[in-house]
Design a protein around this motif. Structure first.
Motif, PDB file in Angstrom:
ATOM      1  N   UNK A  24      44.827  89.046  75.015  1.00 18.02           N
ATOM      2  CA  UNK A  24      46.260  89.256  74.770  1.00 18.02           C
ATOM      3  C   UNK A  24      47.031  87.949  74.905  1.00 18.02           C
ATOM      4  N   UNK A  25      46.720  87.172  75.946  1.00 17.99           N
ATOM      5  CA  UNK A  25      47.423  85.919  76.152  1.00 17.99           C
ATOM      6  C   UNK A  25      47.153  84.935  75.017  1.00 17.99           C
ATOM      7  N   UNK A  26      45.887  84.788  74.653  1.00 17.44           N
ATOM      8  CA  UNK A  26      45.558  83.838  73.595  1.00 17.44           C
ATOM      9  C   UNK A  26      46.102  84.292  72.245  1.00 17.44           C
ATOM     10  N   UNK A  27      46.080  85.583  71.983  1.00 22.58           N
ATOM     11  CA  UNK A  27      46.627  86.093  70.721  1.00 22.58           C
ATOM     12  C   UNK A  27      48.119  85.800  70.616  1.00 22.58           C
ATOM     13  N   UNK A  28      48.826  86.025  71.721  1.00 21.63           N
ATOM     14  CA  UNK A  28      50.262  85.760  71.714  1.00 21.63           C
ATOM     15  C   UNK A  28      50.542  84.279  71.504  1.00 21.63           C
ATOM     16  N   UNK A  29      49.764  83.432  72.179  1.00 18.85           N
ATOM     17  CA  UNK A  29      49.984  81.996  72.048  1.00 18.85           C
ATOM     18  C   UNK A  29      49.655  81.518  70.637  1.00 18.85           C
ATOM     19  N   UNK A  30      48.510  81.931  70.112  1.00 21.14           N
ATOM     20  CA  UNK A  30      48.102  81.491  68.781  1.00 21.14           C
ATOM     21  C   UNK A  30      49.102  81.948  67.734  1.00 21.14           C
ATOM     22  N   UNK A  31      49.592  83.175  67.864  1.00 20.65           N
ATOM     23  CA  UNK A  31      50.553  83.693  66.891  1.00 20.65           C
ATOM     24  C   UNK A  31      51.789  82.805  66.825  1.00 20.65           C
ATOM     25  N   UNK A  32      52.324  82.437  68.001  1.00 22.12           N
ATOM     26  CA  UNK A  32      53.524  81.594  68.032  1.00 22.12           C
ATOM     27  C   UNK A  32      53.207  80.158  67.646  1.00 22.12           C
ATOM     28  N   UNK A  33      52.105  79.615  68.168  1.00 24.79           N
ATOM     29  CA  UNK A  33      51.769  78.217  67.896  1.00 24.79           C
ATOM     30  C   UNK A  33      51.456  77.989  66.424  1.00 24.79           C
ATOM     31  N   UNK A  34      50.774  78.935  65.789  1.00 32.95           N
ATOM     32  CA  UNK A  34      50.425  78.781  64.375  1.00 32.95           C
ATOM     33  C   UNK A  34      51.667  78.796  63.493  1.00 32.95           C
ATOM     34  N   UNK A  35      52.737  79.434  63.962  1.00 30.19           N
ATOM     35  CA  UNK A  35      53.973  79.465  63.181  1.00 30.19           C
ATOM     36  C   UNK A  35      54.832  78.234  63.395  1.00 30.19           C
ATOM     37  N   UNK A  36      54.684  77.574  64.538  1.00 28.39           N
ATOM     38  CA  UNK A  36      55.603  76.484  64.867  1.00 28.39           C
ATOM     39  C   UNK A  36      54.978  75.102  64.846  1.00 28.39           C
ATOM     40  N   UNK A  37      53.668  75.000  64.944  1.00 27.72           N
ATOM     41  CA  UNK A  37      53.022  73.680  64.986  1.00 27.72           C
ATOM     42  C   UNK A  37      53.190  72.960  63.655  1.00 27.72           C
ATOM     43  N   UNK A  38      53.321  71.648  63.733  1.00 32.25           N
ATOM     44  CA  UNK A  38      53.421  70.829  62.532  1.00 32.25           C
ATOM     45  C   UNK A  38      52.050  70.256  62.195  1.00 32.25           C
ATOM     46  N   UNK A  39      51.857  69.911  60.943  1.00 32.96           N
ATOM     47  CA  UNK A  39      50.597  69.312  60.542  1.00 32.96           C
ATOM     48  C   UNK A  39      49.678  70.306  59.850  1.00 32.96           C
ATOM     49  N   UNK A  40      48.428  69.988  59.784  1.00 38.93           N
ATOM     50  CA  UNK A  40      47.466  70.738  58.995  1.00 38.93           C
ATOM     51  C   UNK A  40      46.169  70.880  59.771  1.00 38.93           C
ATOM     52  N   UNK A  41      45.345  71.811  59.351  1.00 41.87           N
ATOM     53  CA  UNK A  41      44.036  71.980  59.980  1.00 41.87           C
ATOM     54  C   UNK A  41      43.183  70.748  59.716  1.00 41.87           C
ATOM     55  N   UNK A  42      42.374  70.313  60.690  1.00 47.97           N
ATOM     56  CA  UNK A  42      41.510  69.144  60.463  1.00 47.97           C
ATOM     57  C   UNK A  42      40.447  69.434  59.420  1.00 47.97           C
ATOM     58  N   UNK A  43      40.083  68.402  58.673  1.00 49.51           N
ATOM     59  CA  UNK A  43      39.080  68.575  57.637  1.00 49.51           C
ATOM     60  C   UNK A  43      37.713  68.956  58.177  1.00 49.51           C
ATOM     61  N   UNK A  44      37.451  68.656  59.457  1.00 52.85           N
ATOM     62  CA  UNK A  44      36.136  68.954  60.029  1.00 52.85           C
ATOM     63  C   UNK A  44      35.894  70.443  60.195  1.00 52.85           C
ATOM     64  N   UNK A  45      36.929  71.272  59.990  1.00 47.78           N
ATOM     65  CA  UNK A  45      36.736  72.725  60.056  1.00 47.78           C
ATOM     66  C   UNK A  45      36.230  73.293  58.737  1.00 47.78           C
ATOM     67  N   UNK A  46      35.910  72.431  57.780  1.00 50.31           N
ATOM     68  CA  UNK A  46      35.507  72.917  56.461  1.00 50.31           C
ATOM     69  C   UNK A  46      34.149  73.589  56.470  1.00 50.31           C
ATOM     70  N   UNK A  47      33.386  73.373  57.540  1.00 50.61           N
ATOM     71  CA  UNK A  47      32.085  74.030  57.640  1.00 50.61           C
ATOM     72  C   UNK A  47      30.923  73.143  57.290  1.00 50.61           C
ATOM     73  N   UNK A  48      31.154  71.899  56.846  1.00 53.54           N
ATOM     74  CA  UNK A  48      30.067  70.973  56.523  1.00 53.54           C
ATOM     75  C   UNK A  48      29.567  70.339  57.804  1.00 53.54           C
ATOM     76  N   UNK A  49      28.310  70.468  58.102  1.00 52.99           N
ATOM     77  CA  UNK A  49      27.756  69.951  59.347  1.00 52.99           C
ATOM     78  C   UNK A  49      26.885  68.728  59.088  1.00 52.99           C
ATOM     79  N   UNK A  50      26.847  67.806  60.082  1.00 53.05           N
ATOM     80  CA  UNK A  50      25.903  66.689  60.064  1.00 53.05           C
ATOM     81  C   UNK A  50      24.539  67.199  60.517  1.00 53.05           C
ATOM     82  N   UNK A  51      23.530  67.004  59.733  1.00 53.54           N
ATOM     83  CA  UNK A  51      22.184  67.481  60.075  1.00 53.54           C
ATOM     84  C   UNK A  51      21.310  66.383  60.673  1.00 53.54           C
ATOM     85  N   UNK A  52      21.725  65.126  60.536  1.00 55.01           N
ATOM     86  CA  UNK A  52      20.887  64.029  61.025  1.00 55.01           C
ATOM     87  C   UNK A  52      19.873  63.617  59.970  1.00 55.01           C
ATOM     88  N   UNK A  53      19.374  62.358  60.038  1.00 52.80           N
ATOM     89  CA  UNK A  53      18.448  61.854  59.043  1.00 52.80           C
ATOM     90  C   UNK A  53      17.344  61.075  59.735  1.00 52.80           C
TER      91      UNK A  53
END
Length: 454
Positions: free
Chosen positions: A150-179
């Motif tokens: 409940x606490x995190x849901x309330x915080x995320x709901x408000x923060x997602x509406x008021x925060x400035x900027x954009x989601x980081x590109x690293x959340x795109x789901x592409x992972x480093x596998x190593x070589x």
């Protein structure tokens, strides 16, 4: 086009990415096998760079996987840099430094919320959300109570509406596998594909940001056009001629300033390409209305008006004439500047004539209409009093000074940008771990990031 024609320069973020990919290609032959993930905050930070929500296995009972996934989807859909960690009360997560250290290790500007044991706290880069806003949200979440979800849901709901900027590109789901050394050819292909994918992601993120700004500017344009029209009607009703009998040089100067302000407001609004540019439009209108008030006083022989903020309830009412006590529904009483008519209404127990703007939920006073109206208010009330005027309202919760001054362009990295450990710790703060309901500074860290209680 000739082969030697000038090509457009790549965006600076993309140039940095290309350089990093080239360096990666050069290092592929010597890349060691991937190490095991480190424990403690290193594990948390690595996970948050890939996904907005992390739950330590020892705290899994506090936030079930389904709820964690829902929060992550909500943050990603909002395209906002909000990071959430649910951690056990353990020695490797010291309360006094956990937020500052987590921000440093993740290395991305944003809003960071941590549920640590049975305590909740959050902090943010100042360019993403003001310290007052974070403190207010933390206090509100604590006072509302409820379980971790409940606490995190309330915080995320408000923060997602008021925060400035954009989601980081690293959340795109592409992972480093190593070589390994045998994977050079495959690794090179991955580098090329990664560069193309990163450029596509950059384009998509920029497009989403531009779409959001266009929508905000369109909403502001309606309100500002109404302001400009109202000011033009005031000029028409003035019935003043610079050549009329009794006109003085001072009167003509006042009139000229009012006309100039009107033309400036129209031209600035026509040229505005971003919401932040609306600040200059409303600042010109405020200057013009004060010139008209001064001209009116000169024509009647009344004392010249004091240079004051416009009426808080509706800047179209013109400069305020006195300060009055007022409180928004459910909020604390504060002193605000008011025009004579609104001051009289309040004295007689009536509601002031508040400026209404359209929102998804219907007409609302501008101070409850969301962050898009911050530049509009900033042009009218661009002084240090503005946070105090708006505290406890939706718009005020996002401001530590005039709202426009805290925009990403006003200093500091934009939300979602990678900074590594190179950021000003003085510009990262918000709530406190105290059980008293928010407020206070953090313990540990540098600058103002210190001193909070439990």
């Amino acid at each position: 086009m000739s082969a030697t024609a000038t090509r457009p320069a790549l965006p600076r973020p993309l140039l940095a990415l290309v350089a990093a990919l080239i360096a990666l290609a050069g290092a592929l032959l010597y890349a060691p096998a991937p190490a095991h993930a480190a424990g403690g905050l290193d594990t948390v930070a690595e996970a948050l760079r890939k996904n907005p929500v992390y739950v330590d296995p020892r705290a899994a009972g506090q936030l079930p996987a389904a709820d964690a996934d829902r929060l992550a989807r909500q943050i990603k859909d909002a395209d906002k840099p909000v990071f959430v960690a649910v951690l056990p009360a353990a020695p490797e997560f010291p309360r006094s430094t956990v937020l500052a250290d987590l921000r440093t290790k993740v290395g991305i500007s944003g809003v960071y919320a941590v549920h640590l044991g049975d305590a909740f706290n959050a902090a943010a880069d100042r360019s993403v959300m003001s310290r007052n806003a974070v403190s207010n949200l933390v206090g509100s979440v604590r006072r509302t109570g409820g379980d971790t979800n409940s606490q995190l849901s309330a915080f995320v709901d408000a923060a997602a509406r008021t925060a400035r900027g954009h989601a980081p590109g690293s959340w795109s789901g592409v992972e480093d596998k190593g070589f390994g050394t045998a994977g050079l050819i495959t690794g090179g292909a991955v580098v090329v594909a990664g560069g193309a994918g990163a450029y596509a992601l950059y384009r998509r993120t920029r497009r989403k940001r531009e779409e959001r700004e266009r929508a905000e500017l369109d909403a502001l344009r309606v309100v500002v056009d109404e302001d400009i029209t109202a000011f033009g009607e005031e000029l028409d009703r003035l019935d003043f001629s610079p050549s009329e009998a009794g006109a003085t040089e001072a009167m003509r100067a006042d009139y000229e300033r009012a006309l100039d302000a009107y033309e400036e407001a129209k031209s600035k609004m026509a040229a505005a390409g971003r919401p932040q540019e609306v600040e200059g439009v409303t600042a010109s209108l405020d200057e013009g209305r004060f010139a008209l008030a001064t001209l009116a006083a000169r024509r009647t022989g009344a004392p010249l008006p004091e240079r004051r903020m416009p009426c808080f309830f509706d800047p179209r009412h013109g400069p305020s004439v006195q300060d009055v006590e007022w409180a928004p529904p459910g909020g604390a009483v504060r002193t605000v500047p008011a025009c004579a008519a609104d001051a009289t209404r309040l004295a007689e127990g009536e509601e002031p004539l508040a400026r209404q703007v359209q929102t998804a939920g219907g007409p609302q006073p501008y101070w409850n209409a969301g962050p898009a109206y911050a530049p509009w208010a900033g042009g009218y009330f661009g002084g240090g009093l503005l946070p105090g005027l708006l505290v406890g309202t939706m718009l005020g919760s996002m401001m530590s000074g005039p709202a426009y001054a805290a925009s990403p362009d006003g200093g500091g990295p934009e939300g979602g940008d990678y900074t590594g450990s190179d950021y000003n710790s003085d510009d990262f703060g918000g709530g406190g771990w105290g059980d008293g309901g928010g407020g206070g500074d953090f313990g540990g860290g540098g600058g103002d990031f210190g001193g909070g209680g439990w």
